[in-house]
Design a protein around this motif. Structure first.
Motif, PDB file in Angstrom:
ATOM      1  N   ARG A  55      -3.671  -8.607   3.215  1.00 24.68           N
ATOM      2  CA  ARG A  55      -2.290  -8.597   2.719  1.00 24.68           C
ATOM      3  C   ARG A  55      -2.007  -9.825   1.845  1.00 24.68           C
ATOM      4  O   ARG A  55      -1.343  -9.719   0.810  1.00 24.68           O
ATOM      5  CB  ARG A  55      -1.312  -8.529   3.892  1.00 24.68           C
ATOM      6  CG  ARG A  55      -1.341  -7.193   4.635  1.00 24.68           C
ATOM      7  CD  ARG A  55      -0.453  -7.210   5.864  1.00 24.68           C
ATOM      8  NE  ARG A  55      -0.602  -6.003   6.648  1.00 24.68           N
ATOM      9  CZ  ARG A  55       0.098  -4.884   6.457  1.00 24.68           C
ATOM     10  NH1 ARG A  55       1.008  -4.838   5.490  1.00 24.68           N
ATOM     11  NH2 ARG A  55      -0.085  -3.826   7.216  1.00 24.68           N
ATOM     12  N   ARG A  58      -3.777  -9.347  -1.461  1.00 22.49           N
ATOM     13  CA  ARG A  58      -3.071  -8.357  -2.289  1.00 22.49           C
ATOM     14  C   ARG A  58      -1.817  -8.952  -2.906  1.00 22.49           C
ATOM     15  O   ARG A  58      -1.514  -8.722  -4.086  1.00 22.49           O
ATOM     16  CB  ARG A  58      -2.716  -7.126  -1.455  1.00 22.49           C
ATOM     17  CG  ARG A  58      -1.956  -6.044  -2.227  1.00 22.49           C
ATOM     18  CD  ARG A  58      -1.766  -4.795  -1.382  1.00 22.49           C
ATOM     19  NE  ARG A  58      -1.044  -3.792  -2.132  1.00 22.49           N
ATOM     20  CZ  ARG A  58       0.279  -3.659  -2.129  1.00 22.49           C
ATOM     21  NH1 ARG A  58       1.038  -4.501  -1.393  1.00 22.49           N
ATOM     22  NH2 ARG A  58       0.884  -2.726  -2.837  1.00 22.49           N
ATOM     23  N   ARG A  61      -2.836 -11.080  -5.747  1.00 21.63           N
ATOM     24  CA  ARG A  61      -3.340 -10.237  -6.837  1.00 21.63           C
ATOM     25  C   ARG A  61      -2.186  -9.590  -7.608  1.00 21.63           C
ATOM     26  O   ARG A  61      -2.189  -9.544  -8.843  1.00 21.63           O
ATOM     27  CB  ARG A  61      -4.267  -9.180  -6.255  1.00 21.63           C
ATOM     28  CG  ARG A  61      -4.992  -8.351  -7.302  1.00 21.63           C
ATOM     29  CD  ARG A  61      -6.113  -7.536  -6.674  1.00 21.63           C
ATOM     30  NE  ARG A  61      -5.634  -6.564  -5.699  1.00 21.63           N
ATOM     31  CZ  ARG A  61      -5.861  -6.649  -4.383  1.00 21.63           C
ATOM     32  NH1 ARG A  61      -6.550  -7.680  -3.891  1.00 21.63           N
ATOM     33  NH2 ARG A  61      -5.406  -5.720  -3.557  1.00 21.63           N
TER      34      ARG A  61
END
Length: 265
Positions: A55, A58, A61
């Motif tokens: 998480r 992500r 990102r």
């Protein structure tokens, strides 16, 4: 962690002078643990700790993929620490903890909106410069530097290393400069900073918790106002100026005789 309570503003000033070179963080409730905004978010909303790494990866990102639309220099996103500092600056939950080299800036953040006893955490950064976990003696500050390519993903994202790194990005933004800021990067998200420091081999005091009774707030905030430590100076933009107006509501200055009005200074 050593904990103490100051009885007056002058006592805090004297104590701050003894902690030369340390870093400080103010929290407006002395009962709050020393956790990052990402830790608090994940604990509250994502009970599955096994998914925390994915998480966090992500979230970073997504930020990198979209933030370039708002940046004059998208290259700042390439370095892990600079990217995290930018995320933190704009309100994203991150694993960074904001500290300052000024005990007075820390007091401002602790007491400005406090309604109960607040606290200052003082981190012994001079000793941490060479300290390392007792079971991982090679992991000193230089070895775990998140500014070095690959270190953040290898050492911090797994959330298994009881390490902390302190320092600044290679290029600091205006707020970090204005606040005499420095960053603390923990290697574990499920533990507060004081628990991580228990793994360190250093025999000295690495962390102090200084409780500020709410009763000293008025004197402290007036002293900080005279030092020009306000939201307007700590956040050098229009948002900071707007946030600083709250303190103007508290300050009193002699008015023009006979008018009943307060002067603007």
């Amino acid at each position: 962690m050593e904990e103490l309570t100051v009885g007056s503003w002058n006592e805090f000033v004297a104590l701050g002078g003894e902690l030369d070179g340390w870093a400080f963080r103010g929290q407006q409730d002395a009962r709050w643990p020393l956790l990052t905004s990402l830790s608090r978010y994940l604990v509250a909303y994502v009970p599955d700790q096994a998914s925390w790494r994915l998480r966090e990866e992500r979230a970073i990102r997504i930020f990198r993929r979209k933030a370039h639309n708002y940046l004059d220099n998208p290259a700042v996103l390439d370095n892990a620490l600079r990217c995290l500092a930018l995320m933190q600056h704009h309100g994203a939950p991150t694993r960074l903890l904001d500290f300052t080299k000024s005990p007075f800036v820390a007091v401002f953040f602790a007491l400005e909106r406090a309604t109960v006893d607040a606290a200052i955490y003082a981190l012994n950064t001079p000793r941490l410069w060479s300290a390392a976990p007792r079971r991982q003696p090679a992991m000193d500050r230089n070895a775990i530097d998140p500014r070095l390519s690959g270190n953040f993903a290898r050492l911090f994202l797994p959330n298994t290393n009881a390490i902390i790194w302190t320092g600044e990005p290679t290029e600091m933004d205006r707020r970090l400069v204005a606040q005499s800021g420095t960053l603390v990067v923990p290697g574990m998200l499920d533990k507060p900073l004081d628990e991580i420091l228990r793994h360190y081999a250093d025999s000295g005091t690495l962390l102090k918790k200084i409780v500020l009774p709410i009763g000293i707030r008025e004197e402290a905030m007036k002293a900080l106002y005279r030092m020009n430590i306000t939201n307007a100076t700590l956040f050098p933009d229009l948002d900071g100026l707007a946030r600083s107006i709250g303190m103007e509501l508290e300050m009193e200055w002699p008015g023009v005789p006979g008018t009943g009005e307060l002067r603007d200074l």
